[in-house]
Design a protein around this motif. Structure first.
Motif, PDB file in Angstrom:
ATOM      1  N   LEU A 124       0.869  -1.176   0.000  1.00  0.00           N
ATOM      2  CA  LEU A 124       0.000   0.000   0.000  1.00  0.00           C
ATOM      3  C   LEU A 124       0.906   1.225   0.000  1.00  0.00           C
ATOM      4  O   LEU A 124       1.695   1.419   0.930  1.00  0.00           O
ATOM      5  CB  LEU A 124      -0.916   0.008   1.224  1.00  0.00           C
ATOM      6  CG  LEU A 124      -1.774   1.258   1.444  1.00  0.00           C
ATOM      7  CD1 LEU A 124      -2.725   1.466   0.276  1.00  0.00           C
ATOM      8  CD2 LEU A 124      -2.548   1.161   2.755  1.00  0.00           C
ATOM      9  N   ILE A 125       0.809   2.042  -1.043  1.00  0.00           N
ATOM     10  CA  ILE A 125       1.724   3.163  -1.234  1.00  0.00           C
ATOM     11  C   ILE A 125       0.948   4.472  -1.352  1.00  0.00           C
ATOM     12  O   ILE A 125       0.019   4.587  -2.157  1.00  0.00           O
ATOM     13  CB  ILE A 125       2.581   2.975  -2.500  1.00  0.00           C
ATOM     14  CG1 ILE A 125       3.372   1.671  -2.420  1.00  0.00           C
ATOM     15  CG2 ILE A 125       3.530   4.163  -2.690  1.00  0.00           C
ATOM     16  CD1 ILE A 125       4.171   1.355  -3.678  1.00  0.00           C
ATOM     17  N   CYS A 126       1.323   5.469  -0.564  1.00  0.00           N
ATOM     18  CA  CYS A 126       0.791   6.824  -0.695  1.00  0.00           C
ATOM     19  C   CYS A 126       1.700   7.598  -1.644  1.00  0.00           C
ATOM     20  O   CYS A 126       2.923   7.652  -1.437  1.00  0.00           O
ATOM     21  CB  CYS A 126       0.758   7.533   0.659  1.00  0.00           C
ATOM     22  SG  CYS A 126      -0.647   7.119   1.700  1.00  0.00           S
ATOM     23  N   ALA A 127       1.112   8.194  -2.676  1.00  0.00           N
ATOM     24  CA  ALA A 127       1.896   8.949  -3.655  1.00  0.00           C
ATOM     25  C   ALA A 127       1.402  10.383  -3.705  1.00  0.00           C
ATOM     26  O   ALA A 127       0.239  10.640  -4.011  1.00  0.00           O
ATOM     27  CB  ALA A 127       1.792   8.298  -5.041  1.00  0.00           C
ATOM     28  N   GLY A 128       2.274  11.321  -3.413  1.00  0.00           N
ATOM     29  CA  GLY A 128       1.911  12.725  -3.431  1.00  0.00           C
ATOM     30  C   GLY A 128       1.723  13.240  -4.849  1.00  0.00           C
ATOM     31  O   GLY A 128       2.074  12.592  -5.830  1.00  0.00           O
ATOM     32  N   GLY A 129       1.143  14.429  -4.937  1.00  0.00           N
ATOM     33  CA  GLY A 129       0.937  15.055  -6.232  1.00  0.00           C
ATOM     34  C   GLY A 129      -0.530  15.291  -6.526  1.00  0.00           C
ATOM     35  O   GLY A 129      -1.426  14.745  -5.880  1.00  0.00           O
ATOM     36  N   PHE A 130      -0.758  16.133  -7.524  1.00  0.00           N
ATOM     37  CA  PHE A 130      -2.107  16.497  -7.953  1.00  0.00           C
ATOM     38  C   PHE A 130      -2.053  16.645  -9.461  1.00  0.00           C
ATOM     39  O   PHE A 130      -1.472  17.598  -9.967  1.00  0.00           O
ATOM     40  CB  PHE A 130      -2.534  17.800  -7.283  1.00  0.00           C
ATOM     41  CG  PHE A 130      -3.960  18.181  -7.512  1.00  0.00           C
ATOM     42  CD1 PHE A 130      -4.915  17.961  -6.533  1.00  0.00           C
ATOM     43  CD2 PHE A 130      -4.352  18.768  -8.709  1.00  0.00           C
ATOM     44  CE1 PHE A 130      -6.237  18.321  -6.743  1.00  0.00           C
ATOM     45  CE2 PHE A 130      -5.670  19.127  -8.923  1.00  0.00           C
ATOM     46  CZ  PHE A 130      -6.619  18.899  -7.939  1.00  0.00           C
ATOM     47  N   GLY A 131      -2.619  15.688 -10.180  1.00  0.00           N
ATOM     48  CA  GLY A 131      -2.427  15.689 -11.618  1.00  0.00           C
ATOM     49  C   GLY A 131      -0.972  15.384 -11.912  1.00  0.00           C
ATOM     50  O   GLY A 131      -0.442  14.345 -11.521  1.00  0.00           O
ATOM     51  N   LEU A 132      -0.289  16.316 -12.588  1.00  0.00           N
ATOM     52  CA  LEU A 132       1.149  16.185 -12.818  1.00  0.00           C
ATOM     53  C   LEU A 132       1.947  17.175 -11.978  1.00  0.00           C
ATOM     54  O   LEU A 132       3.157  17.310 -12.160  1.00  0.00           O
ATOM     55  CB  LEU A 132       1.462  16.415 -14.308  1.00  0.00           C
ATOM     56  CG  LEU A 132       0.821  15.427 -15.289  1.00  0.00           C
ATOM     57  CD1 LEU A 132       1.254  15.744 -16.722  1.00  0.00           C
ATOM     58  CD2 LEU A 132       1.155  13.987 -14.931  1.00  0.00           C
ATOM     59  N   CYS A 133       1.275  17.842 -11.045  1.00  0.00           N
ATOM     60  CA  CYS A 133       1.912  18.850 -10.204  1.00  0.00           C
ATOM     61  C   CYS A 133       2.411  18.216  -8.900  1.00  0.00           C
ATOM     62  O   CYS A 133       1.620  17.697  -8.119  1.00  0.00           O
ATOM     63  CB  CYS A 133       0.922  19.976  -9.904  1.00  0.00           C
ATOM     64  SG  CYS A 133       1.573  21.270  -8.824  1.00  0.00           S
ATOM     65  N   GLY A 134       3.713  18.250  -8.686  1.00  0.00           N
ATOM     66  CA  GLY A 134       4.269  17.739  -7.446  1.00  0.00           C
ATOM     67  C   GLY A 134       4.298  16.230  -7.355  1.00  0.00           C
ATOM     68  O   GLY A 134       4.261  15.679  -6.253  1.00  0.00           O
ATOM     69  N   ILE A 135       4.375  15.542  -8.485  1.00  0.00           N
ATOM     70  CA  ILE A 135       4.421  14.077  -8.435  1.00  0.00           C
ATOM     71  C   ILE A 135       5.872  13.602  -8.336  1.00  0.00           C
ATOM     72  O   ILE A 135       6.775  14.217  -8.901  1.00  0.00           O
ATOM     73  CB  ILE A 135       3.742  13.440  -9.661  1.00  0.00           C
ATOM     74  CG1 ILE A 135       4.444  13.836 -10.954  1.00  0.00           C
ATOM     75  CG2 ILE A 135       2.266  13.801  -9.702  1.00  0.00           C
ATOM     76  CD1 ILE A 135       3.937  13.094 -12.182  1.00  0.00           C
ATOM     77  N   PRO A 136       6.112  12.508  -7.622  1.00  0.00           N
ATOM     78  CA  PRO A 136       7.478  11.980  -7.478  1.00  0.00           C
ATOM     79  C   PRO A 136       7.884  11.167  -8.708  1.00  0.00           C
ATOM     80  O   PRO A 136       7.881   9.930  -8.703  1.00  0.00           O
ATOM     81  CB  PRO A 136       7.379  11.111  -6.221  1.00  0.00           C
ATOM     82  CG  PRO A 136       5.955  10.658  -6.193  1.00  0.00           C
ATOM     83  CD  PRO A 136       5.146  11.789  -6.783  1.00  0.00           C
ATOM     84  N   GLU A 137       8.256  11.842  -9.762  1.00  0.00           N
ATOM     85  CA  GLU A 137       8.497  11.209 -11.065  1.00  0.00           C
ATOM     86  C   GLU A 137       9.588  10.148 -11.022  1.00  0.00           C
ATOM     87  O   GLU A 137       9.444   9.049 -11.583  1.00  0.00           O
ATOM     88  CB  GLU A 137       8.870  12.270 -12.098  1.00  0.00           C
ATOM     89  CG  GLU A 137       7.801  13.320 -12.344  1.00  0.00           C
ATOM     90  CD  GLU A 137       8.287  14.383 -13.320  1.00  0.00           C
ATOM     91  OE1 GLU A 137       8.919  14.010 -14.326  1.00  0.00           O
ATOM     92  OE2 GLU A 137       8.055  15.572 -13.061  1.00  0.00           O
ATOM     93  N   ARG A 138      10.712  10.469 -10.404  1.00  0.00           N
ATOM     94  CA  ARG A 138      11.843   9.533 -10.377  1.00  0.00           C
ATOM     95  C   ARG A 138      11.493   8.272  -9.594  1.00  0.00           C
ATOM     96  O   ARG A 138      11.865   7.162  -9.985  1.00  0.00           O
ATOM     97  CB  ARG A 138      13.070  10.208  -9.764  1.00  0.00           C
ATOM     98  CG  ARG A 138      13.468  11.519 -10.413  1.00  0.00           C
ATOM     99  CD  ARG A 138      14.008  11.305 -11.833  1.00  0.00           C
ATOM    100  NE  ARG A 138      14.399  12.589 -12.412  1.00  0.00           N
ATOM    101  CZ  ARG A 138      13.669  13.268 -13.285  1.00  0.00           C
ATOM    102  NH1 ARG A 138      12.500  12.779 -13.700  1.00  0.00           N
ATOM    103  NH2 ARG A 138      14.080  14.419 -13.777  1.00  0.00           N
TER     104      ARG A 138
END
Length: 235
Positions: free
Chosen positions: A21-35
């Motif tokens: 179970l993983i929590c992933a931050g971001g909103f749309g493509l704003c502030g997403i942990p891409e790497r």
């Protein structure tokens, strides 16, 4: 404790496993942990449940993991910009738990604060309330929502010091802050890492106590969900 890792794969080494179970931050493509998302894709882990406001767009953000069929379930508040998400959901390949946006943020914040559940009016009398306990306070109905306790949190920040004290940039703070605290382990990627003591303590949005591992993710290419242009009007 040294929190700095050379890259996303190293920061997630020994952490990832099937069924997390993983929590992933971001909103749309704003502030997403891409790497970190790319590293999860490359690891090949599967049957994952993600807590995220949405699943990005096709082939960007968590949309990459939908394409590779590594996601079993999404706990989200909005899914409207991802055709692959829609296809998998309608075909029964993907389980989806819809959650009102403010409730989702509070569920993560509650988990980070050690609160197993809370009552809210949001969703009363709708499908959101189905199967949930209802309690009356001062003559008004409220439904019980559970706090979220994740195995892992992956977030994106702007600037951090080597101890993990972190600053978000403007709206990129979004879900990153509450989700960072909801995981047993939090891995953050940032655009800049500075020595301890360089940050004004009053400007720190996320104390380093919540960040276990840290990578430098820069440089980034700014991705835009909707590109809107107009023809140049001749003078």
């Amino acid at each position: 404790m040294n929190k700095l890792f050379p890259n996303a794969a190293a920061a997630l080494d020994g952490v990832l496993k099937d069924g997390m179970l993983i929590c992933a931050g971001g909103f749309g493509l704003c502030g997403i942990p891409e790497r970190l998302i790319d590293a999860i894709r490359d690891s090949g882990v599967k049957d994952l449940t993600f807590v995220s406001n949405n699943a990005g767009i096709d082939n960007e953000g968590l949309g990459k993991l939908l394409r590779t069929r590594q996601v079993k379930k999404m706990i989200s508040s909005y899914v409207g910009e991802n055709k692959e998400f829609e296809r998998q959901y309608l075909s029964g390949e993907l389980e989806v738990e819809f959650c009102p946006q403010g409730t989702l943020a509070e569920r993560c914040r509650a988990g980070g604060a050690g609160i197993p559940g809370f009552y809210t009016k949001t969703g009363v009398g709708t499908q959101v309330a189905e199967g949930k306990e209802v309690k009356v306070f001062d003559g008004e109905e409220y439904i019980l929502e559970r706090g979220i306790f994740a195995d892992l949190s992956i977030i994106k920040g702007w600037k951090a010091d080597e101890a993990g004290n972190l600053i978000f940039r403007k709206t990129a703070r979004n879900f990153n802050q509450p989700m960072a605290t909801a995981g047993k382990l939090c891995v953050a990627e940032v655009e800049e890492i500075v020595p301890v003591g360089s940050l004004d303590p009053d400007q720190v949005h996320l104390p380093g106590i919540y960040v276990n591992r840290l990578i430098l993710g820069a440089p980034y290419d700014k991705k835009i969900e909707f590109v809107t242009t107009r023809e140049r009007v001749a003078a």
